[in-house]
Design an enzyme around this catalytic site. Sequence first.
Site, PDB file in Angstrom:
ATOM      1  N   GLY A 213       0.731  -1.354  -0.218  1.00 37.61           N
ATOM      2  CA  GLY A 213       0.020   0.036  -0.037  1.00 37.61           C
ATOM      3  C   GLY A 213       0.758   1.341   0.009  1.00 37.61           C
ATOM      4  O   GLY A 213       2.007   1.193   0.174  1.00 37.61           O
ATOM      5  N   PRO A 214       0.182   2.416  -0.180  1.00 36.57           N
ATOM      6  CA  PRO A 214       1.007   3.521  -0.233  1.00 36.57           C
ATOM      7  C   PRO A 214       1.825   4.048   1.239  1.00 36.57           C
ATOM      8  O   PRO A 214       1.265   3.196   2.161  1.00 36.57           O
ATOM      9  CB  PRO A 214      -0.308   4.763  -0.242  1.00 36.57           C
ATOM     10  CG  PRO A 214      -1.118   4.032  -0.945  1.00 36.57           C
ATOM     11  CD  PRO A 214      -1.134   2.674  -0.289  1.00 36.57           C
ATOM     12  N   PRO A 215       2.617   4.880   1.317  1.00 33.17           N
ATOM     13  CA  PRO A 215       3.212   5.217   2.449  1.00 33.17           C
ATOM     14  C   PRO A 215       2.296   5.755   3.505  1.00 33.17           C
ATOM     15  O   PRO A 215       1.409   6.612   3.055  1.00 33.17           O
ATOM     16  CB  PRO A 215       4.143   6.193   1.973  1.00 33.17           C
ATOM     17  CG  PRO A 215       4.680   5.992   0.706  1.00 33.17           C
ATOM     18  CD  PRO A 215       3.167   5.633   0.137  1.00 33.17           C
ATOM     19  N   THR A 217       0.144   4.367   5.517  1.00 31.17           N
ATOM     20  CA  THR A 217      -1.312   3.693   5.608  1.00 31.17           C
ATOM     21  C   THR A 217      -1.464   3.039   6.744  1.00 31.17           C
ATOM     22  O   THR A 217      -2.604   2.156   7.030  1.00 31.17           O
ATOM     23  CB  THR A 217      -1.721   3.178   4.331  1.00 31.17           C
ATOM     24  OG1 THR A 217      -0.802   2.096   3.941  1.00 31.17           O
ATOM     25  CG2 THR A 217      -2.100   4.088   3.164  1.00 31.17           C
ATOM     26  N   LYS A 219       0.734  -0.039   7.628  1.00 37.88           N
ATOM     27  CA  LYS A 219       1.332  -1.489   7.310  1.00 37.88           C
ATOM     28  C   LYS A 219       2.114  -1.889   8.769  1.00 37.88           C
ATOM     29  O   LYS A 219       1.918  -2.996   9.331  1.00 37.88           O
ATOM     30  CB  LYS A 219       2.224  -1.458   6.388  1.00 37.88           C
ATOM     31  CG  LYS A 219       1.485  -1.245   4.915  1.00 37.88           C
ATOM     32  CD  LYS A 219       1.971  -1.249   3.730  1.00 37.88           C
ATOM     33  CE  LYS A 219       3.177  -0.335   3.579  1.00 37.88           C
ATOM     34  NZ  LYS A 219       2.731   1.216   3.403  1.00 37.88           N
ATOM     35  N   GLU A 435      -7.857  33.851  -6.642  1.00 37.14           N
ATOM     36  CA  GLU A 435      -8.780  32.872  -5.922  1.00 37.14           C
ATOM     37  C   GLU A 435     -10.076  33.237  -6.074  1.00 37.14           C
ATOM     38  O   GLU A 435     -10.785  31.907  -6.138  1.00 37.14           O
ATOM     39  CB  GLU A 435      -8.410  33.244  -4.305  1.00 37.14           C
ATOM     40  CG  GLU A 435      -6.538  32.771  -4.250  1.00 37.14           C
ATOM     41  CD  GLU A 435      -6.127  31.422  -4.422  1.00 37.14           C
ATOM     42  OE1 GLU A 435      -7.051  30.764  -4.649  1.00 37.14           O
ATOM     43  OE2 GLU A 435      -5.123  31.587  -4.930  1.00 37.14           O
TER      44      GLU A 435
END
Length: 625
Positions: A213-215, A217, A219, A435
């Site tokens: 998985g992505p950094p 998350t 694990k 903006e």
Amino acid sequence: MSNFEERDNQNERKPLIYYWGLVMLGLFLLNIFIVPWAGSRQVQEVDYNTFVTMLGEGQVTAVEVQEQDNQIVFAGENGVYKTGMVEDPMLTERLLNADVEFSGQIIEQASPLVAFLVSWVLPMLLMYLFWRFISKRMTERMGGGEGSNAMSFGMTKSNAKVYVQSTEGISFDDVAGQDEAKESLSEIVDYMHNPDKYQSVGAKMPTGVLLVGPPGTGKTMLARAVAGEANVPFFSISGSEFVEMFAGAGAARVRDLFKQAKEKAPCIVFIDEIDAVGKKRSNQAIGNDEREQTLNQLLTEMDGFEGNTGVMILAATNQPEALDNALLRPGRFDRQVRVELPDLIGREEILKVHAKNIQHESNVDFNKIARMASGASGAELANIVNEAALRAVREGRQKANQEDFQESIEVVIAGAEKKNAILSDKEKMIVSYHEVGHALVAALQTHSAPVEKITIIPRTSGALGYTMQVSEGNDNLLSKEQLMDKLAVYAGGRAAEEVVFGSVTTGASNDIEQMTKIARAMITQYGMDNDIGMVTFEQNQSQYLSNGTNSSASPEMQSKIDRAIVELIQERYDYAKQLLTDNRTLLDSLSQHLYETETITGAEFMEILEKENKEDIVDETPVTT
């Protein structure tokens, strides 16, 4: 946060360089005190004039004339000297006048054998004895026998940290937003608690489980939660710790790790960032032999030739596509568990879990915070909660409130406010129109997310202002109309500058970058261009890391893709420019209000929008492709 307590079963080891430092110190002292003494007994060669001068000054104590060797050896105050014989009729008279003995063997010269022993044999003997002492000490600390190799100390021992569950150990309740991953891992926990239930059916525990998985998350936290739920020892090590410059050291560390794990079975071994050691092997002549040897040893240990030893291997990676196929096959990593970015409900649960560790107001709307933090990982959400607590302390309050949480999201996204940033009146007005251009284009479209906040306060990230939009729910799928509206919103800032001031500035650089990224993806990956067709021309290099894309388009097709991207962006820019031109009154009034207040909330923005003459608002034009 982890509640595991680290257990150290071995004495603290000194690094190998410590012992080498002692050896070098011994050699240094040897050269200072012993070698000069040995060298002082050596015969120094001088010329005859020096001999006559020293004789005349009374510095010679004894002389031996060696006619057979055609030399004169004499003793002085600082050692023994020799010089060649020359024809000197006055030599005997000089020796008599100096009152020097010069007959017979009167000088004791240093033996060449003694000099050799002192200069070479003695230092080598001392080094050998010292090395034996160090080897014995290292062997004792390694717990090895007589055959242990001292060179393996500190290099072949595994650096894995061993954790045991404390009375308040981490569990699945401490991990939120990953229900599917927890459900998959709970079976591992149940197997460790009730192995007979599975063995009676013939089921085997998976050898390894790979968390991908992505950094950020969670694990690593999931792996520790598995160990906490199973109440077994937990070995934690990084894949990079296996890689050494010494040949065979990484493989030896793998063997030592599994040896320790088998002794404490049942247990869990967690290898973080396994891609550091498990990348695909190459068939090129030049490769990383040490890393490949380490990988081969890891594959051998995971083969399971000895049957189920009660050792469960958990590993985590952000690059599953880079791992060797032999590592991913069944029998090694039998199961892959996806740990993806949390959805809206998951983000809300994660915020509540981390908010238990801080003091906050009871009326904090975590659902709204979760919607504002769309796309955030678990680690980023934890950081948002911590930033909210820090802001409450800076403001002198005992509890964090809703404003603290919302401001912390802005700090994570755009950086903190720059207190000393000074904009000229003209720059401030340009930023205001820029903006409001974003916000007004978003409000006048049907597929854009609602505006949450508009500000022209500069941020430490370099942004002079920003417009925040917050979606009402999860956007798992994006339609072509939604992407087209996104392009128009990004183009709204530059379009407002041109409509009002007749020129453009560098403030739209990030907007242009985002527009290009979306337009390229629509054409090369999503098949949303009628002329290009539904063909993929670019693939992401990494599923979870932003490493760019690989293009498979021919030069001719690449030129066609580039033209399509330019045309799509230009069409969306013209659309946004026309939308703002038709609603110039709204643009001016909103920009003037933002210029005066510097910040407008989403509610204030909609209130001002509704106060204006509604019949002056031009409806959205149809989306063209």
